[in-house]
Design a protein around this motif. Sequence first.
Motif, mmCIF file in Angstrom:
data_model
loop_
_atom_site.group_PDB
_atom_site.id
_atom_site.type_symbol
_atom_site.label_atom_id
_atom_site.label_comp_id
_atom_site.label_asym_id
_atom_site.label_seq_id
_atom_site.Cartn_x
_atom_site.Cartn_y
_atom_site.Cartn_z
ATOM 1 N N MET A 256 0.864 -1.192 0.000
ATOM 2 C CA MET A 256 0.000 0.000 0.000
ATOM 3 C C MET A 256 0.902 1.244 0.000
ATOM 4 N N ARG A 259 -0.129 4.760 1.023
ATOM 5 C CA ARG A 259 -0.543 5.009 2.404
ATOM 6 C C ARG A 259 0.677 5.253 3.290
ATOM 7 N N GLU A 263 -0.503 3.898 8.684
ATOM 8 C CA GLU A 263 -1.644 3.165 8.133
ATOM 9 C C GLU A 263 -1.259 1.740 7.749
ATOM 10 N N ASN A 264 -0.041 1.576 7.219
ATOM 11 C CA ASN A 264 0.415 0.244 6.838
ATOM 12 C C ASN A 264 0.599 -0.666 8.047
ATOM 13 N N SER A 266 -0.713 -0.482 11.000
ATOM 14 C CA SER A 266 -1.916 -0.742 11.790
ATOM 15 C C SER A 266 -2.992 -1.501 11.013
ATOM 16 N N LEU A 267 -2.732 -1.820 9.746
ATOM 17 C CA LEU A 267 -3.713 -2.516 8.919
ATOM 18 C C LEU A 267 -4.216 -3.824 9.538
ATOM 19 N N LEU A 270 -7.224 -3.246 11.860
ATOM 20 C CA LEU A 270 -8.400 -2.503 11.412
ATOM 21 C C LEU A 270 -9.681 -3.314 11.584
ATOM 22 N N LYS A 271 -9.630 -4.577 11.152
ATOM 23 C CA LYS A 271 -10.836 -5.408 11.219
ATOM 24 C C LYS A 271 -11.269 -5.635 12.658
ATOM 25 N N SER A 274 -12.568 -2.028 14.152
ATOM 26 C CA SER A 274 -13.435 -1.163 13.348
ATOM 27 C C SER A 274 -14.899 -1.558 13.532
ATOM 28 N N PHE A 279 -12.639 3.096 11.566
ATOM 29 C CA PHE A 279 -11.594 2.720 12.516
ATOM 30 C C PHE A 279 -11.712 3.592 13.764
ATOM 31 N N THR A 285 -3.284 2.981 16.967
ATOM 32 C CA THR A 285 -2.467 3.351 15.809
ATOM 33 C C THR A 285 -1.238 4.127 16.247
ATOM 34 N N ARG A 322 4.115 -6.279 9.267
ATOM 35 C CA ARG A 322 2.663 -6.270 9.157
ATOM 36 C C ARG A 322 2.116 -7.700 9.122
#
Length: 359
Positions: A256, A259, A263-264, A266-267, A270-271, A274, A279, A285, A322
């Motif tokens: 990504m 981004r 953001e990378n 913490s991806l 997210l699920k 969120s 989010f 983060t 990640r």
Amino acid sequence: QGTVSGITVAENIFIITGSRKVKGLVWMPHIDYRARILLGQYAPDLSPHDRIIELSAVERRIVELLRAIENEVKLVVIDDAFGGFGQRDMLRLLDLLQVLKEKGLAVIYETHELNFANRVTDRVVVMQKGRHVRTFYDVDFDEELLKKLLMGKEALPVFERENVSGERSVLEFRNISGARYIRNFSLNVREGEILGIYDLNNRRNMELIKLLTGDGELLEGCIYLNGSRYEPKDLDYAIAKGIGYFSGSSGEEELMAGRSFAENISLPLLKRTSRFGIFRNRKLTRFLTREYLEELGVPEEEKDAEAGRFDEYIQKSILLKRWGLFGPRVMVCEEPFSNADLIMRDIMFRAFREMAKNG
């Protein structure tokens, strides 16, 4: 120049040659005749009528080099000369490079495979972060010094790790067969185990990865993941079931690149944190950003910069970290060290060791 997939081996060899034409038309009988001679000398297992799309990567590379011979070029430049090839394929390429050398062609080839750096070369130019740091000749080639120059360190890292594999099976292949190379294959992988799969031609191991990620056709047998039957569909399905995937050729798309670092990194969370696509946990983060900035070599002032702006070492570090935060049960690595120098390999070794410790 690469190859054109929609045409034959003979047509690819002569695609640039202008002397084989008559009044603007291609003289096919002569092309076929010359191709048979070239292939008989250097690649007898190939036919002039084989289509490029059906060839392996090393066979396509051989066709490119045969084109150079036929066109009597003076200089051949090869990028990533041995990337992704098996041991036997590498030796085939070395033999052909030796032929080019004996024919008086100048050859420049780039490689991260140190075992092949001085096999056919008269000189090895060592570059580190864009700078020319040393030139080795055949008589003074020193592999240990070469590694130190590439790392930019006096002492080389020692790649060691303790055995943390457990007894519980997380992945099992039972008598599986694929559409091409895999036949009646069985294998068991335990938690915390780092398992290397090696194939001389680099074909069966690649098919095994494709079967696991749903990119290949499973004809017979069963795959079990965490004790339950696993029926691969596609890569997204594999990831959802707890199978991570990392390729040595992974690039900006997987990262990504547009981004930020925050953001990378913490991806993976997210699920979990969120709701309705929003989010909610901004503190998490910020915590992750602070936690991994220094570890991954990202300057504080660049934490909000696009990840695609970082050098390849930081990009790969972010990608591997990640995946570690995603916490897959099985991490599939396809040619992870392809096109990787010593610094990159050190980064990956450390990441794999950390993943193994986490089971």
